[in-house]
Design an enzyme around this catalytic site. Structure first.
Site, PDB file in Angstrom:
ATOM      1  N   GLY A  79       0.791  -1.243   0.000  1.00  0.00           N
ATOM      2  CA  GLY A  79       0.000   0.000   0.000  1.00  0.00           C
ATOM      3  C   GLY A  79       0.816   1.282   0.000  1.00  0.00           C
ATOM      4  CG  ASN A  97       2.654   2.957  -5.682  1.00  0.00           C
ATOM      5  OD1 ASN A  97       3.088   3.962  -6.233  1.00  0.00           O
ATOM      6  ND2 ASN A  97       3.318   1.811  -5.659  1.00  0.00           N
ATOM      7  CG  MET A 150      -1.379  -8.476  -6.254  1.00  0.00           C
ATOM      8  SD  MET A 150      -0.231  -7.847  -7.507  1.00  0.00           S
ATOM      9  CE  MET A 150       0.495  -9.392  -8.024  1.00  0.00           C
ATOM     10  NE  ARG A 151      -9.165 -10.580  -6.201  1.00  0.00           N
ATOM     11  CZ  ARG A 151     -10.201 -11.219  -5.697  1.00  0.00           C
ATOM     12  NH1 ARG A 151     -11.336 -11.282  -6.371  1.00  0.00           N
ATOM     13  NH2 ARG A 151     -10.121 -11.790  -4.513  1.00  0.00           N
ATOM     14  CB  ILE A 152      -6.833  -9.662 -14.746  1.00  0.00           C
ATOM     15  CG1 ILE A 152      -5.337  -9.989 -14.691  1.00  0.00           C
ATOM     16  CG2 ILE A 152      -7.241  -9.141 -16.121  1.00  0.00           C
ATOM     17  CD1 ILE A 152      -4.933 -11.222 -15.451  1.00  0.00           C
ATOM     18  CG  LEU A 153      -9.448  -4.021 -13.112  1.00  0.00           C
ATOM     19  CD1 LEU A 153      -9.755  -2.531 -13.262  1.00  0.00           C
ATOM     20  CD2 LEU A 153      -9.908  -4.508 -11.748  1.00  0.00           C
ATOM     21  CG  HIS A 206       3.705  -2.632 -15.051  1.00  0.00           C
ATOM     22  ND1 HIS A 206       3.223  -3.827 -14.551  1.00  0.00           N
ATOM     23  CD2 HIS A 206       4.826  -2.935 -15.755  1.00  0.00           C
ATOM     24  CE1 HIS A 206       4.016  -4.812 -14.941  1.00  0.00           C
ATOM     25  NE2 HIS A 206       4.991  -4.300 -15.662  1.00  0.00           N
ATOM     26  CG  ASP A 250       0.797  -5.014 -16.774  1.00  0.00           C
ATOM     27  OD1 ASP A 250       0.012  -4.384 -16.056  1.00  0.00           O
ATOM     28  OD2 ASP A 250       1.447  -6.001 -16.361  1.00  0.00           O
ATOM     29  CD  GLU A 301       6.063   1.686  -8.508  1.00  0.00           C
ATOM     30  OE1 GLU A 301       6.234   0.774  -9.312  1.00  0.00           O
ATOM     31  OE2 GLU A 301       5.611   1.485  -7.362  1.00  0.00           O
TER      32      GLU A 301
HETATM   33  C1  GRF Z   1       4.192  -1.410  -7.188  1.00  0.00           C
HETATM   34  O1  GRF Z   1       5.483  -1.735  -7.577  1.00  0.00           O
HETATM   35  C2  GRF Z   1       3.323  -1.166  -8.387  1.00  0.00           C
HETATM   36  O2  GRF Z   1       4.023  -0.665  -9.474  1.00  0.00           O
HETATM   37  C3  GRF Z   1       2.815  -2.548  -8.712  1.00  0.00           C
HETATM   38  O3  GRF Z   1       2.625  -3.164  -7.477  1.00  0.00           O
HETATM   39  C4  GRF Z   1       3.486  -2.582  -6.506  1.00  0.00           C
HETATM   40  C5  GRF Z   1       2.647  -2.144  -5.350  1.00  0.00           C
HETATM   41  O4  GRF Z   1       3.425  -1.702  -4.270  1.00  0.00           O
HETATM   42  N1  GRF Z   1       1.638  -2.500  -9.540  1.00  0.00           N
HETATM   43  P1  GRF Z   1       2.744  -1.030  -3.017  1.00  0.00           P
HETATM   44  O5  GRF Z   1       1.748  -2.037  -2.461  1.00  0.00           O
HETATM   45  O6  GRF Z   1       2.057   0.205  -3.487  1.00  0.00           O
HETATM   46  O7  GRF Z   1       3.834  -0.730  -2.055  1.00  0.00           O
END
Ligand code: GRF
Length: 200
Positions: A11, A13, A74-77, A91, A127, A156
């Site tokens: 989390g 991000n 971690m799921r495909i929409l 990504h 992606d 990011e």
């Molecule tokens: C990040 O590297 C993002 O690019 C990818 O999943 C990771 C998530 O990291 N899609 P966090 O949970 O936000 O720390």
């Protein structure tokens, strides 16, 4: 602009999106993992979190966001979600290089000199949607998968809120009613991106 964030992991991000929100509001977090870092961070940040059971489209509809931000979800929409809502993802690679998982390991094995992250519109593929912005770094001789992951995450955390703030301001716009969708940038944004080292 009201944003719902979808996340399954640490989390970081998600937190960066909440803390970096100047022109948009993160209204809620939807997670498929009740005990993940994103849910813990939401609590600490006083953002409402919703745990996904089975109907993601229904949950998003209830929130009626202007935009759905995927931050390590971690799921495909399913196509019906992507068709109805503007969904953007972050990504950890310079797409179109290294879609999917283990991006840092694959970039190191390939001997890449440059690596980074991409914010892109989500389409029906994995992606594959049009790129909105990227941020890159130079791979060091002593970089490991972990050091690279940490350094890319730093990028990011700046890039993702910057994109959302500029989408909200209309400095970046997304035409989703044409195929393929088109990403447009205001005249001034390119020089700002350049000064920050972002690639549009
Ligand atoms: C990040 O590297 C993002 O690019 C990818 O999943 C990771 C998530 O990291 N899609 P966090 O949970 O936000 O720390």
């Amino acid at each position: 602009m009201n944003v719902v964030v979808l996340a399954s992991g640490e989390g970081s991000n998600f937190e960066a999106l909440v803390r970096g929100a100047k022109n948009y509001t993160v209204t809620s977090l939807i997670s498929d993992k009740a005990n993940c870092g994103a849910v813990r961070r939401a609590k600490a940040l006083s953002i409402r979190s919703i745990i996904l059971q089975d109907n993601l489209l229904g949950l998003i509809k209830q929130e009626s966001p202007d935009l759905v931000a995927l931050a390590g979800f971690m799921r495909i929409l399913k196509p019906n979600i992507v068709d109805e809502f503007c969904c953007i993802n972050i990504h950890p690679s310079l797409l179109p290089k290294y879609p999917g998982l283990d991006t840092h390991k694959r970039a190191l094995s390939a001997g890449e000199h440059e690596h980074g992250c991409t914010v892109h519109l989500v389409d029906h593929g994995v992606d594959t949607g049009p790129k909105i912005a990227q941020s890159k770094l130079t791979v060091k001789n002593d970089d490991t998968e972990d050091s690279l992951r940490a350094r890319v995450k730093e990028l990011e955390h700046t890039l993702f809120p910057w994109v959302l703030n500029n989408l909200s301001l209309g400095e970046i716009s997304i035409e989703r009613d044409i195929s393929p969708p088109k990403i447009c940038y205001s005249a001034g944004l390119r020089s700002e991106a350049n000064s920050k080292g972002f690639i549009l």
